[in-house]
Structure formats: C-alpha cells, structure tokens
Enzyme design. Structure first.
Site, PDB file in Angstrom:
ATOM      1  N   ASP A  22       0.875  -1.179   0.000  1.00 37.22           N
ATOM      2  CA  ASP A  22       0.000   0.000   0.000  1.00 37.22           C
ATOM      3  C   ASP A  22       0.911   1.227   0.000  1.00 37.22           C
ATOM      4  OD1 ASP A  22      -2.326   1.673   0.318  1.00 37.22           O
ATOM      5  OD2 ASP A  22      -1.906   1.807   2.450  1.00 37.22           O
ATOM      6  N   SER A  23       0.329   2.392  -0.218  1.00 35.56           N
ATOM      7  CA  SER A  23       1.104   3.629  -0.144  1.00 35.56           C
ATOM      8  C   SER A  23       1.637   3.850   1.272  1.00 35.56           C
ATOM      9  CB  SER A  23       0.214   4.817  -0.517  1.00 35.56           C
ATOM     10  OG  SER A  23      -0.855   4.926   0.408  1.00 35.56           O
ATOM     11  N   CYS A  85      -4.586  -1.226  -1.996  1.00 30.33           N
ATOM     12  CA  CYS A  85      -4.711   0.220  -2.156  1.00 30.33           C
ATOM     13  C   CYS A  85      -5.638   0.482  -3.341  1.00 30.33           C
ATOM     14  CB  CYS A  85      -3.325   0.802  -2.418  1.00 30.33           C
ATOM     15  SG  CYS A  85      -3.324   2.563  -2.777  1.00 30.33           S
ATOM     16  N   GLU A 163      -1.920   7.734   8.960  1.00 26.26           N
ATOM     17  CA  GLU A 163      -0.466   7.515   8.962  1.00 26.26           C
ATOM     18  C   GLU A 163       0.162   8.015  10.268  1.00 26.26           C
ATOM     19  OE1 GLU A 163       1.760   6.125   6.589  1.00 26.26           O
ATOM     20  OE2 GLU A 163      -0.075   5.359   5.661  1.00 26.26           O
ATOM     21  N   CYS A 195     -10.986   3.586   0.506  1.00 22.04           N
ATOM     22  CA  CYS A 195      -9.526   3.716   0.660  1.00 22.04           C
ATOM     23  C   CYS A 195      -9.171   2.822   1.834  1.00 22.04           C
ATOM     24  CB  CYS A 195      -9.170   5.176   0.948  1.00 22.04           C
ATOM     25  SG  CYS A 195      -7.485   5.426   1.555  1.00 22.04           S
ATOM     26  N   HIS A 197      -7.049   2.933   4.076  1.00 25.31           N
ATOM     27  CA  HIS A 197      -6.757   3.585   5.363  1.00 25.31           C
ATOM     28  C   HIS A 197      -8.033   3.776   6.200  1.00 25.31           C
ATOM     29  CE1 HIS A 197      -2.929   4.588   3.447  1.00 25.31           C
ATOM     30  NE2 HIS A 197      -2.480   5.060   4.597  1.00 25.31           N
TER      31      HIS A 197
HETATM   32  N1  DGL Z   1      -4.707   3.381   0.984  1.00 25.38           N
HETATM   33  C1  DGL Z   1      -4.853   3.938  -0.271  1.00 25.38           C
HETATM   34  C2  DGL Z   1      -6.131   3.642  -0.994  1.00 25.38           C
HETATM   35  O1  DGL Z   1      -6.736   2.616  -0.723  1.00 25.38           O
HETATM   36  C3  DGL Z   1      -4.048   5.104  -0.749  1.00 25.38           C
HETATM   37  C4  DGL Z   1      -4.166   6.356  -0.004  1.00 25.38           C
HETATM   38  C5  DGL Z   1      -3.178   7.384  -0.458  1.00 25.38           C
HETATM   39  O2  DGL Z   1      -1.991   7.140  -0.357  1.00 25.38           O
HETATM   40  O3  DGL Z   1      -3.611   8.460  -0.928  1.00 25.38           O
HETATM   41  O4  DGL Z   1      -6.562   4.386  -1.841  1.00 25.38           O
END
Ligand code: DGL
Length: 271
Positions: A22-23, A85, A163, A195, A197
């Site tokens: 993931d990012s 992600c 984060e 997302c 997160h």
């Molecule tokens: N967790 C990510 C997603 O599902 C990326 C969030 C990001 O880095 O902007 O989109």
C-alpha cells in the site's frame, strides 16, 4: 512477443509467501482479513511510507512505485501480490498484470455491495482524488450503480491522519464530519470506505454517522478473492505463520504506527 522485463519468478523454495503493498499503513486493514482467511501462510507487507499519499500523485508515478514494490515483494518470495490500495489499483493493476506472471489481486471501492445494501437509494463513496477521478471508478459506477444515486466525496488529509496514528483526534473528527455531512444531507444511508486507510477510522465514523448508516469496505472480499487465485499448494502450505514488514520511509516511525494498527509489537525494516 518477448518475455516482459519484470517477469521475475520467486525461488520455488521461497515461494510460500503472499506479498501485500500500500502507499502506507492502510493496507494493514486488508492484511488483517488475509490473515483471518489464511492463518498458516507467510505474509510480506511493504508500506510505501516514503511516498505516501498516492491520492494526489500522477498515474505514471503510482505505476512506477507499484512496479518497484511488486518487484521487491517477488524478490522476497511472494508467489502472489495483493495491491491493498484502491488508488494504486485504479492506476496500476492492469500494468502490473502485464509486467508480472504471478497472480496480482487488486481492489476497488465496494460500490456493488453498497448498491445492494442501500434502502434510501443513495450511496456515499469516500475515497482519494486519484480513485474518484479514475477511469476504473467511472467504469465501476457504469456497471453497478443502476438506479442508485452515488455521491462521491474526496477526503484529502484523512490518509495523513491514519499515517500519524490519529484515529480519534479532534482534527480527525473535524475532517470526518466535514466529509460525511454532505453525503448524509443528500440522504445516503450507506457509505463506502473506498480507501484502505479508512477502515481504521470505522469506530469513529460509526459514532459520527450513527447506527442507521451502514459502512462497507472490501477488505474481506479481497482476501476471499486472493484465496481463490492462489495456487493450491500455497493454500495448503503449512509453514509457521509469520508476518514480515518493510517501509520505504522511516523505520522507527513505521514501527510505532504499524504496531499500533496491527495490534502487537512488530519489527519493521527499511527497504
Ligand atoms: N490506501 C490507499 C487507498 O486505498 C491510498 C491512499 C493514499 O496514499 O492516498 O486508496
């Protein structure tokens, strides 16, 4: 046609692991579902914390990051890779599948189950700018929205809150109120956490939107899809279960936040 340049294969003896990226730390919400579905596998997770967030990056940038991270995971023994992600999936899932021969399992916002669940006929989607502006998301709506009204809301700043481990701070609350209010005002009774997160904000979100609003994410659906796509010998593997964590950012900071989100102290190595 020649063999793709990044068609790397894992060593057979090491090919008993599943790679996830993931990012940043958001993909841990997916890793939890993978662990629940695959209790005996070796799981490799890399957080691209040195380049988070992806939400405001170009498609080319995210494709290059995704290629590098997948290559890293394959070199570490991944026999399948999960793009945990939504933003990276929208930008890079198709190109990863051209570049690598192993199964690439990716995700998308849970529009389909949300359309099935709504009673008010209005669904809200919370996601990054990158996901909401993607052709893949437009195609998803085209395929599944039907008569249901889909109201989208980009959520700049939310990824950064997760984060930082701020799952319930006043700033996080303020952002969530700002992002959910327009959706509730439009009559949404179902919100898609688009997302990876955002599932970490589920308790706070549930408190803010109340019991009559359903929150949906695709973490478990992706874990089920992974099990379907895995070579049978990998599903049957009975290695001692273990998780290995890496970050492209600061390892000390990543260790603190990943331990908090994973629920126990974990070791995090720098890539
Ligand atoms: N967790 C990510 C997603 O599902 C990326 C969030 C990001 O880095 O902007 O989109």
């Amino acid at each position: 046609m020649g063999r793709p340049a990044h068609n790397v294969r894992a060593e057979p003896s090491a090919a008993v692991a599943i790679g996830v990226f993931d990012s940043g730390v958001g993909g841990l919400s997916v890793l939890k579902h993978i662990r629940a579905r695959l209790p005996r596998q070796r799981l490799l997770y890399v957080a691209d914390s040195g380049h988070v967030p992806y939400g405001d990056k170009t498609i080319e940038y995210i494709r290059e990051r995704s290629r590098k991270l997948t290559e890293f995971l394959v070199e570490k023994g991944a026999a399948a890779v999960v793009v945990a992600c939504n933003t990276a999936t929208a930008a890079a899932a198709a190109t990863l599948r051209e570049q690598f021969t192993i199964p690439i399992v990716a995700m998308e916002p849970a529009v389909k189950p949300a359309v099935a669940a709504t009673r008010s006929g209005v669904v809200g989607v919370l996601a990054t700018v990158g996901t909401l502006e993607s052709a893949k998301f437009a195609a998803l709506l085209e395929q599944y929205a039907g008569d249901v009204e889909i109201v989208t809301q980009a959520c700049p700043g939310l990824v950064e809150q997760v984060e930082a481990g701020e799952l319930d701070s006043p700033a996080t609350r303020a952002l969530l109120v700002r992002y959910t209010e327009p959706l509730l005002t439009r009559g949404a009774d179902t919100l898609v956490l688009g997302c990876t997160h955002y599932p970490f904000l589920r308790p706070l979100l549930a408190e803010l939107v109340g019991p009559n609003v359903t929150l949906i994410d695709t973490g478990d659906a992706v874990a089920r899809q992974l099990v379907r796509r895995l070579p049978p010998e990998l599903v049957a593997a009975s290695v001692a279960p273990a998780e290995h964590f890496w970050t492209t950012g600061d390892a000390g900071a990543a260790q603190r936040i990943m331990s908090q989100l994973w629920g126990r102290l974990v070791a995090v190595a720098a890539v």
